[in-house]
Design a protein around this motif. Structure first.
Motif, PDB file in Angstrom:
ATOM      1  N   CYS A   1       0.816  -1.206   0.000  1.00 32.59           N
ATOM      2  CA  CYS A   1       0.000   0.000   0.000  1.00 32.59           C
ATOM      3  C   CYS A   1       0.854   1.262   0.000  1.00 32.59           C
ATOM      4  O   CYS A   1       0.469   2.255  -0.602  1.00 32.59           O
ATOM      5  CB  CYS A   1      -0.893   0.041   1.226  1.00 32.59           C
ATOM      6  N   THR A   4       2.955   1.112  -3.822  1.00 26.82           N
ATOM      7  CA  THR A   4       2.179   0.960  -5.057  1.00 26.82           C
ATOM      8  C   THR A   4       0.677   1.022  -4.737  1.00 26.82           C
ATOM      9  O   THR A   4      -0.049   0.045  -4.931  1.00 26.82           O
ATOM     10  CB  THR A   4       2.515  -0.359  -5.775  1.00 26.82           C
ATOM     11  N   LYS A   7      -2.327   0.150  -7.657  1.00 29.02           N
ATOM     12  CA  LYS A   7      -2.488  -1.263  -8.022  1.00 29.02           C
ATOM     13  C   LYS A   7      -3.007  -2.095  -6.848  1.00 29.02           C
ATOM     14  O   LYS A   7      -3.861  -2.958  -7.025  1.00 29.02           O
ATOM     15  CB  LYS A   7      -1.183  -1.820  -8.581  1.00 29.02           C
ATOM     16  N   ILE A   8      -2.515  -1.810  -5.642  1.00 28.87           N
ATOM     17  CA  ILE A   8      -3.002  -2.547  -4.470  1.00 28.87           C
ATOM     18  C   ILE A   8      -4.470  -2.218  -4.217  1.00 28.87           C
ATOM     19  O   ILE A   8      -5.283  -3.107  -3.932  1.00 28.87           O
ATOM     20  CB  ILE A   8      -2.134  -2.227  -3.225  1.00 28.87           C
ATOM     21  N   ARG A  11      -6.541  -4.102  -6.795  1.00 36.62           N
ATOM     22  CA  ARG A  11      -6.598  -5.544  -6.508  1.00 36.62           C
ATOM     23  C   ARG A  11      -7.550  -5.817  -5.347  1.00 36.62           C
ATOM     24  O   ARG A  11      -8.352  -6.753  -5.396  1.00 36.62           O
ATOM     25  CB  ARG A  11      -5.206  -6.080  -6.180  1.00 36.62           C
ATOM     26  N   TRP A  12      -7.452  -4.994  -4.304  1.00 36.89           N
ATOM     27  CA  TRP A  12      -8.330  -5.163  -3.146  1.00 36.89           C
ATOM     28  C   TRP A  12      -9.783  -4.934  -3.559  1.00 36.89           C
ATOM     29  O   TRP A  12     -10.668  -5.701  -3.186  1.00 36.89           O
ATOM     30  CB  TRP A  12      -7.918  -4.209  -2.033  1.00 36.89           C
ATOM     31  N   ASP A  28      -2.143  -5.045 -13.499  1.00 36.70           N
ATOM     32  CA  ASP A  28      -0.735  -4.676 -13.696  1.00 36.70           C
ATOM     33  C   ASP A  28      -0.483  -4.082 -15.077  1.00 36.70           C
ATOM     34  O   ASP A  28       0.563  -3.485 -15.302  1.00 36.70           O
ATOM     35  CB  ASP A  28       0.176  -5.897 -13.487  1.00 36.70           C
ATOM     36  N   ASN A  81      -1.019   7.116   1.254  1.00 40.78           N
ATOM     37  CA  ASN A  81      -0.997   5.667   1.105  1.00 40.78           C
ATOM     38  C   ASN A  81      -1.316   4.963   2.415  1.00 40.78           C
ATOM     39  O   ASN A  81      -1.888   3.871   2.421  1.00 40.78           O
ATOM     40  CB  ASN A  81       0.352   5.232   0.548  1.00 40.78           C
TER      41      ASN A  81
END
Length: 144
Positions: A1, A4, A7-8, A11-12, A28, A81
């Motif tokens: 977190c 990046t 992207k995290i 995805r979450w 990605d 973040n």
């Protein structure tokens, strides 16, 4: 977190949504660059920054907001973040800790705006990755 976040976060979000056609490998490959607002990845980064700054502005004392989110770009990025990390970690019953201590932000209403922006982008991703002539429909986040 912390390194990046986009992207995290995506995805979450996918792990909790009904977007079964979007894989981590596809995330990605989101087109664009973080620093180019006119690309899908750049737009998401811009929206993420606006949302996390708004959350911080709403919950922090003004002097702490200025210190953490306006004095140094790197510090601001890490604390933005961290807000995401808190949201994700609290969803699995973990409590992140930072100094200075921040009030809880994981249930702030602005996260719904992030979820909408993520969904709008990710719903287009399969087409964007398979059809190079497909045009990305930008989020109405900044216009509404």
């Amino acid at each position: 977190c912390l390194t990046t976040p986009i992207k995290i976060a995506l995805r979450w979000f996918c792990s909790r949504s009904m977007l079964s056609s979007v894989s981590a490998a596809m995330i990605d490959r989101i087109p664009g660059r973080l620093n180019d607002r006119k690309t899908p990845l750049g737009e998401l980064n811009w929206i993420f920054t606006a949302i996390t700054d708004t959350i911080a502005w709403n919950v922090l004392p003004r002097d702490l907001f200025q210190k953490l989110f306006r004095q140094d770009l790197l510090v601001a990025s890490l604390f933005r973040n961290f807000l995401l990390a808190e949201r994700i970690m609290r969803s699995v019953n973990c409590t992140p800790i930072c100094k200075p201590e921040l009030p809880p932000t994981h249930q702030h209403a602005m996260w719904q705006a992030w979820d909408l922006a993520a969904e709008l982008c990710l719903s287009q991703l399969p087409t964007l990755l398979t059809n190079h002539n497909a045009e990305y429909r930008f989020s109405p986040f900044f216009t509404e």
